[in-house]
Design a protein around this motif. Sequence first.
Motif, PDB file in Angstrom:
ATOM      1  N   ILE A 176       0.824  -1.160  -0.070  1.00  0.00           N
ATOM      2  CA  ILE A 176       0.078  -0.103   0.086  1.00  0.00           C
ATOM      3  C   ILE A 176       0.893   0.974  -0.032  1.00  0.00           C
ATOM      4  CG2 ILE A 176      -1.678   1.385   1.283  1.00  0.00           C
ATOM      5  CD1 ILE A 176      -2.821  -1.289   0.504  1.00  0.00           C
ATOM      6  N   ILE A 177       0.805   2.140  -0.912  1.00  0.00           N
ATOM      7  CA  ILE A 177       1.434   3.160  -1.179  1.00  0.00           C
ATOM      8  C   ILE A 177       0.920   4.160   0.157  1.00  0.00           C
ATOM      9  CG2 ILE A 177       2.205   5.338  -2.253  1.00  0.00           C
ATOM     10  CD1 ILE A 177       3.125   2.688  -3.555  1.00  0.00           C
ATOM     11  N   PRO A 178       1.800   4.661   1.060  1.00  0.00           N
ATOM     12  CA  PRO A 178       1.374   5.387   2.214  1.00  0.00           C
ATOM     13  C   PRO A 178       0.175   6.625   1.960  1.00  0.00           C
ATOM     14  CG  PRO A 178       3.576   5.154   2.499  1.00  0.00           C
ATOM     15  CD  PRO A 178       3.013   4.614   1.053  1.00  0.00           C
ATOM     16  N   ALA A 179      -0.835   6.806   2.726  1.00  0.00           N
ATOM     17  CA  ALA A 179      -1.576   7.768   2.566  1.00  0.00           C
ATOM     18  C   ALA A 179      -0.771   9.501   3.021  1.00  0.00           C
ATOM     19  CB  ALA A 179      -2.754   7.911   3.190  1.00  0.00           C
ATOM     20  N   GLU A 180       0.107   9.270   3.844  1.00  0.00           N
ATOM     21  CA  GLU A 180       0.840  10.447   4.208  1.00  0.00           C
ATOM     22  C   GLU A 180       2.319   9.958   3.903  1.00  0.00           C
ATOM     23  OE1 GLU A 180      -0.161  13.580   4.957  1.00  0.00           O
ATOM     24  OE2 GLU A 180      -2.255  12.743   4.665  1.00  0.00           O
ATOM     25  N   GLN A 188      12.825  12.011 -10.370  1.00  0.00           N
ATOM     26  CA  GLN A 188      13.893  12.117 -11.438  1.00  0.00           C
ATOM     27  C   GLN A 188      13.820  11.224 -12.477  1.00  0.00           C
ATOM     28  OE1 GLN A 188      17.485  11.211  -9.061  1.00  0.00           O
ATOM     29  NE2 GLN A 188      16.983  12.907  -7.423  1.00  0.00           N
ATOM     30  N   GLN A 189      12.914  10.299 -12.282  1.00  0.00           N
ATOM     31  CA  GLN A 189      12.793   9.444 -13.602  1.00  0.00           C
ATOM     32  C   GLN A 189      11.529   9.512 -14.317  1.00  0.00           C
ATOM     33  OE1 GLN A 189      14.377   5.197 -12.004  1.00  0.00           O
ATOM     34  NE2 GLN A 189      13.184   5.879 -10.355  1.00  0.00           N
ATOM     35  N   GLY A 190      10.853  10.571 -13.905  1.00  0.00           N
ATOM     36  CA  GLY A 190       9.483  10.683 -14.605  1.00  0.00           C
ATOM     37  C   GLY A 190       8.403  10.156 -13.937  1.00  0.00           C
ATOM     38  N   PHE A 191       8.464   9.548 -12.993  1.00  0.00           N
ATOM     39  CA  PHE A 191       7.162   8.969 -11.901  1.00  0.00           C
ATOM     40  C   PHE A 191       7.128   9.883 -10.707  1.00  0.00           C
ATOM     41  CE2 PHE A 191       9.981   4.989 -13.200  1.00  0.00           C
ATOM     42  CZ  PHE A 191       8.994   4.640 -14.382  1.00  0.00           C
ATOM     43  N   ASP A 192       5.797   9.639 -10.309  1.00  0.00           N
ATOM     44  CA  ASP A 192       5.322  10.514  -9.050  1.00  0.00           C
ATOM     45  C   ASP A 192       4.607   9.576  -8.218  1.00  0.00           C
ATOM     46  OD1 ASP A 192       4.687  12.249  -7.036  1.00  0.00           O
ATOM     47  OD2 ASP A 192       3.712  13.363  -8.551  1.00  0.00           O
ATOM     48  N   LEU A 193       4.672   9.103  -7.051  1.00  0.00           N
ATOM     49  CA  LEU A 193       3.817   8.215  -6.195  1.00  0.00           C
ATOM     50  C   LEU A 193       2.722   8.930  -5.686  1.00  0.00           C
ATOM     51  CD1 LEU A 193       6.374   6.050  -4.798  1.00  0.00           C
ATOM     52  CD2 LEU A 193       4.923   5.363  -6.255  1.00  0.00           C
ATOM     53  N   ASP A 215      -2.315   5.758  -0.621  1.00  0.00           N
ATOM     54  CA  ASP A 215      -3.318   5.138  -0.191  1.00  0.00           C
ATOM     55  C   ASP A 215      -4.067   4.034  -1.125  1.00  0.00           C
ATOM     56  OD1 ASP A 215      -4.699   4.455   2.294  1.00  0.00           O
ATOM     57  OD2 ASP A 215      -6.445   5.479   2.014  1.00  0.00           O
ATOM     58  N   LYS A 216      -3.247   3.760  -2.096  1.00  0.00           N
ATOM     59  CA  LYS A 216      -3.605   2.629  -3.238  1.00  0.00           C
ATOM     60  C   LYS A 216      -2.564   1.452  -2.904  1.00  0.00           C
ATOM     61  CE  LYS A 216      -6.032   5.906  -6.214  1.00  0.00           C
ATOM     62  NZ  LYS A 216      -5.956   6.578  -7.601  1.00  0.00           N
ATOM     63  N   GLU A 217      -3.181   0.350  -3.391  1.00  0.00           N
ATOM     64  CA  GLU A 217      -2.371  -0.653  -3.462  1.00  0.00           C
ATOM     65  C   GLU A 217      -1.571  -0.899  -5.003  1.00  0.00           C
ATOM     66  OE1 GLU A 217      -3.567  -5.629  -3.837  1.00  0.00           O
ATOM     67  OE2 GLU A 217      -4.413  -4.319  -2.250  1.00  0.00           O
ATOM     68  N   ALA A 218      -0.421  -1.428  -4.755  1.00  0.00           N
ATOM     69  CA  ALA A 218       0.356  -1.780  -5.855  1.00  0.00           C
ATOM     70  C   ALA A 218       1.103  -3.003  -5.704  1.00  0.00           C
ATOM     71  CB  ALA A 218       1.617  -0.665  -5.973  1.00  0.00           C
ATOM     72  N   THR A 219       1.688  -3.410  -6.556  1.00  0.00           N
ATOM     73  CA  THR A 219       2.533  -4.907  -6.536  1.00  0.00           C
ATOM     74  C   THR A 219       3.867  -4.362  -6.745  1.00  0.00           C
ATOM     75  OG1 THR A 219       0.670  -5.921  -7.434  1.00  0.00           O
ATOM     76  CG2 THR A 219       2.699  -6.961  -7.495  1.00  0.00           C
ATOM     77  N   LYS A 220       4.911  -4.703  -5.794  1.00  0.00           N
ATOM     78  CA  LYS A 220       6.481  -4.591  -6.134  1.00  0.00           C
ATOM     79  C   LYS A 220       6.881  -5.912  -6.331  1.00  0.00           C
ATOM     80  CE  LYS A 220       9.386  -4.275  -2.250  1.00  0.00           C
ATOM     81  NZ  LYS A 220      10.187  -3.967  -1.190  1.00  0.00           N
ATOM     82  N   TYR A 221       7.810  -5.848  -7.412  1.00  0.00           N
ATOM     83  CA  TYR A 221       8.582  -6.753  -7.716  1.00  0.00           C
ATOM     84  C   TYR A 221       9.988  -6.684  -7.627  1.00  0.00           C
ATOM     85  CZ  TYR A 221       4.212  -8.135 -10.659  1.00  0.00           C
ATOM     86  OH  TYR A 221       3.103  -8.569 -10.866  1.00  0.00           O
ATOM     87  N   THR A 222      10.571  -7.521  -7.012  1.00  0.00           N
ATOM     88  CA  THR A 222      12.159  -7.547  -6.663  1.00  0.00           C
ATOM     89  C   THR A 222      12.913  -8.380  -7.307  1.00  0.00           C
ATOM     90  OG1 THR A 222      11.562  -6.335  -4.508  1.00  0.00           O
ATOM     91  CG2 THR A 222      13.708  -7.359  -4.838  1.00  0.00           C
TER      92      THR A 222
END
Length: 170
Positions: free
Chosen positions: A75-79, A93-98, A103-110
């Motif tokens: 879960i990406i934190p709400a705060e 810096q990479q063109g992303f922004d969380l 407060d949304k669910e995501a999947t992390k691949y390592t």
Amino acid sequence: MSYEASSGRSKGGIKGIIIAAVLVLLGLLAWFTITAEKESEADKKYTFECNAERVEFLNTLGYIVEPDPESEDIIIPAEFNETYEKYNDLQKQQGFDLAPYKDKEATKYTYRVLNYPDHAENTYINLIFDDHRLIAADITCNDAESGFTAALIAETMQTGLNISAPNEEK
């Protein structure tokens, strides 16, 4: 006769206004269509349907990884605390922004990196996805003496100008 002539000019003026309005609307529609196509192309740039596509992407960046990643739902934190703010700055810096994913669910691949200079045993790539769309990426070394977390995608990769080899220690 003057009534008919004046009435004809009114009809012609109205037709001209309608034609102009239609042309403006068609122009706006074309602009929105082109803009939407550009945005959808950008979305597709980092969209991967399966693990094989993710591994191929990492290979194009110059990384050889173990092909079977660990995965976890997060879960990406709400705060954002200070650590997450710094991590999000790295993503920007990479063109992303969380931020839009708070407060949304995501999947992390390592993925374990097999060819990182001097750190092959302790270096991992994390890819965070919202569905199939990449929303964050980093390369992390868990070495106690020289550990780091860095941007995975070089600036030149974002513009498609260059494919870079793995970064040196930061």
